[in-house]
Write a protein that holds these residues in place. Structure first.
Motif, PDB file in Angstrom:
ATOM      1  N   LYS A 233      45.866 -13.245  32.639  1.00 54.56           N
ATOM      2  CA  LYS A 233      45.225 -11.978  32.889  1.00 54.56           C
ATOM      3  C   LYS A 233      44.534 -10.628  32.412  1.00 54.56           C
ATOM      4  O   LYS A 233      44.614 -10.528  31.285  1.00 54.56           O
ATOM      5  N   SER A 234      42.857 -10.559  32.571  1.00 51.02           N
ATOM      6  CA  SER A 234      41.976  -9.934  31.815  1.00 51.02           C
ATOM      7  C   SER A 234      41.829  -8.418  32.873  1.00 51.02           C
ATOM      8  O   SER A 234      41.469  -8.917  33.785  1.00 51.02           O
ATOM      9  N   TYR A 235      41.348  -7.802  32.138  1.00 52.91           N
ATOM     10  CA  TYR A 235      40.767  -6.413  32.890  1.00 52.91           C
ATOM     11  C   TYR A 235      39.757  -5.843  31.773  1.00 52.91           C
ATOM     12  O   TYR A 235      39.636  -5.486  30.624  1.00 52.91           O
ATOM     13  N   ASP A 236      38.376  -5.638  32.659  1.00 47.34           N
ATOM     14  CA  ASP A 236      37.492  -4.678  31.760  1.00 47.34           C
ATOM     15  C   ASP A 236      37.483  -3.468  31.269  1.00 47.34           C
ATOM     16  O   ASP A 236      38.684  -2.501  32.127  1.00 47.34           O
ATOM     17  N   ALA A 237      37.237  -3.088  30.540  1.00 45.97           N
ATOM     18  CA  ALA A 237      36.819  -2.104  30.600  1.00 45.97           C
ATOM     19  C   ALA A 237      37.002  -0.571  31.133  1.00 45.97           C
ATOM     20  O   ALA A 237      38.058   0.411  31.152  1.00 45.97           O
ATOM     21  N   ARG A 238      36.400  -0.823  32.782  1.00 45.18           N
ATOM     22  CA  ARG A 238      36.249   0.965  33.715  1.00 45.18           C
ATOM     23  C   ARG A 238      37.414   0.531  33.686  1.00 45.18           C
ATOM     24  O   ARG A 238      38.267   1.440  34.699  1.00 45.18           O
ATOM     25  N   GLN A 239      38.445  -0.942  34.707  1.00 44.71           N
ATOM     26  CA  GLN A 239      39.084  -0.899  35.456  1.00 44.71           C
ATOM     27  C   GLN A 239      40.108  -0.395  34.604  1.00 44.71           C
ATOM     28  O   GLN A 239      41.564   0.182  34.755  1.00 44.71           O
ATOM     29  N   SER A 240      39.878  -0.468  33.185  1.00 36.49           N
ATOM     30  CA  SER A 240      41.461  -0.367  32.760  1.00 36.49           C
ATOM     31  C   SER A 240      41.621   1.865  32.516  1.00 36.49           C
ATOM     32  O   SER A 240      42.061   2.418  32.572  1.00 36.49           O
TER      33      SER A 240
END
Length: 455
Positions: A233-240
């Protein structure tokens, strides 16, 4: 002649006589009928101090010689004990290298004082201690891995790289509006970056929601890395960053709520059929108290109590035999002298209890032990090679029963047998005896346990 006596190091026992049979082997010193050392042969060949050391290790006569890893209590090899041994061997070099490094104790102390989630606090402490499983640390411990960062592809994945210098980490730091050091997070070492975070956590010129948020930023960066590795799973900086803000708000809201006064249980009135209300007291149920449990029908249960006095090297032992209705059939008590440790006291007590029930012609018995180590020695002897003599002797006794079982008994459910054994060490009641029913002075205890077990 081979060194076979353990005395700090393995050495040859001191020989008393100038002339000795060079073909003499250790097995020649064992009395196989008694399943123990031959005291006459030991006295003939060795000095008294060495004889005492030899007798501490009982011979195992039923199987061939076997290997024992002496750096674990049970004698079985473990990676943890091997790592400890390697550290002990290299201790001088490690201390020398540590002395030339800057101390990070103050940083660790500041991390431990943070008012944050305990699991995040432990994570930050591990990051400062170099205890996170990044590639550089795993390569240093001999594992064969790709040394590149699996997130950004750059060579070298250190703790500092993952938390501060990786491209994804830098994006999260930038979007969180957290002020970076003058040269940037990616230019500093792990300790310099942590120093920047900890020094500025009380910086009044920064908004409180910014300066207090760095533990959750680091935690989210680390979690994102692990989710990518193990779950894809990967999350972009905005979601993080959005998730970080939510976590910080939830934590501080929870802290404010903890400061409020919690109301006591209330009396709630609920209407029942008709006009008469019934009252219900709202409260939490207490945890159930462990009680003695009877055996299956036609079985007997033997509770074994052990008490050991370090000062007198005295062990008190007792067993209580009860039927499936909870009635005490027999009980017994005895003392053992010159018992050097608690493990030895436990072994002597269990072996004596088993031999006693064999002499009383009991055939189906549940043995209830309070020591989990003794339970493992009986049920998993291969995993306890250092106690192979003890496991061999106990299993030999158990072979005389038609059916048997060994269970772990909690202290509260083993009070009767323990109090009997304790009377030896605390009241010096050294006389051994066996009697029917229960002891009169413990009538209330055994009667309560019988009634509770029948409910």
């Amino acid at each position: 002649m081979e060194p076979w006596l353990e005395d700090g190091i393995m050495r040859i026992p001191w020989i008393k006589n100038p002339i000795i049979d060079l073909e003499l082997s250790v097995s020649d010193l064992i009395d196989f009928d008694r399943r123990d050392w031959d005291p006459l042969l030991l006295d003939q060949h060795f000095f008294p101090d060495d004889i005492i050391k030899i007798k501490k290790r009982k011979p195992v006569v039923d199987i061939d010689d076997f290997v024992v890893w002496k750096h674990n209590k049970n004698g079985d090899f473990s990676v943890k004990s091997a790592y400890w041994l390697a550290c002990e061997i290299n201790r001088a070099e490690i201390i020398s290298n540590a002395n030339v490094q800057p101390s990070i104790n103050s940083l660790k102390a500041q991390v431990w004082k943070l008012t944050t989630d305990p699991k995040i606090k432990v994570f930050l402490w591990k990051a400062l201690s170099g205890a996170l499983g990044v590639t550089d640390q795993l390569l240093h411990r001999g594992m064969k891995l790709d040394g590149r960062c699996q997130v950004c592809g750059l060579e070298g994945e250190s703790i500092n790289h993952v938390l501060f210098a990786c491209a994804v980490a830098r994006q999260i730091w930038a979007m969180s509006d957290y002020p970076s050091p003058e040269a940037g997070f990616d230019k500093g070492a792990i300790f310099a970056n942590f120093h920047h975070l900890l020094v500025n956590r009380d910086n009044k010129s920064w908004p409180i929601n910014i300066r207090k948020s760095f533990p959750w930023i680091l935690w989210r960066i680390w979690n994102n890395r692990n989710l990518l590795f193990f779950e894809g799973k990967s999350y972009d900086a905005r979601q993080s960053v959005e998730k970080i803000q939510e976590d910080v708000e939830e934590w501080f809201l929870a802290q404010r709520n903890e400061g409020q006064i919690v109301s006591p249980p209330v009396l709630v009135l609920s209407s029942s059929i008709g006009s008469v209300p019934s009252s219900v007291l709202v409260h939490s149920q207490p945890a159930p108290i462990p009680i003695w449990k009877p055996p299956l029908p036609s079985w007997l249960k033997c509770n074994i109590g052990v008490s050991w006095s370090r000062r007198n090297n005295l062990a008190g032992s007792a067993w209580v035999l009860r039927d499936d209705l909870g009635r005490v059939v027999l009980h017994s008590r005895r003392s053992f002298t010159n018992v050097s440790n608690k493990d030895q006291a436990g072994f002597f007590s269990v072996l004596w209890a088993m031999e006693s029930l064999i002499s009383h012609k009991c055939t189906k018995v549940v043995f209830a032990l309070q020591d989990v180590s003794l339970l493992d020695i009986i049920l998993r002897p291969i995993a306890w090679p250092s106690f192979r003599y003890e496991s061999t002797e106990l299993l030999r006794c158990l072979g005389h029963f038609l059916e048997w079982s060994v269970v772990l008994e909690l202290p509260l459910a083993n009070r009767g047998a323990y109090l009997l054994a304790q009377s030896v060490t605390s009241e010096c009641r050294l006389n051994s005896y066996v009697a029917s029913s229960h002891p009169p002075w413990l009538f209330g205890l055994f009667e309560c346990e019988r009634l509770a077990s029948s409910v």
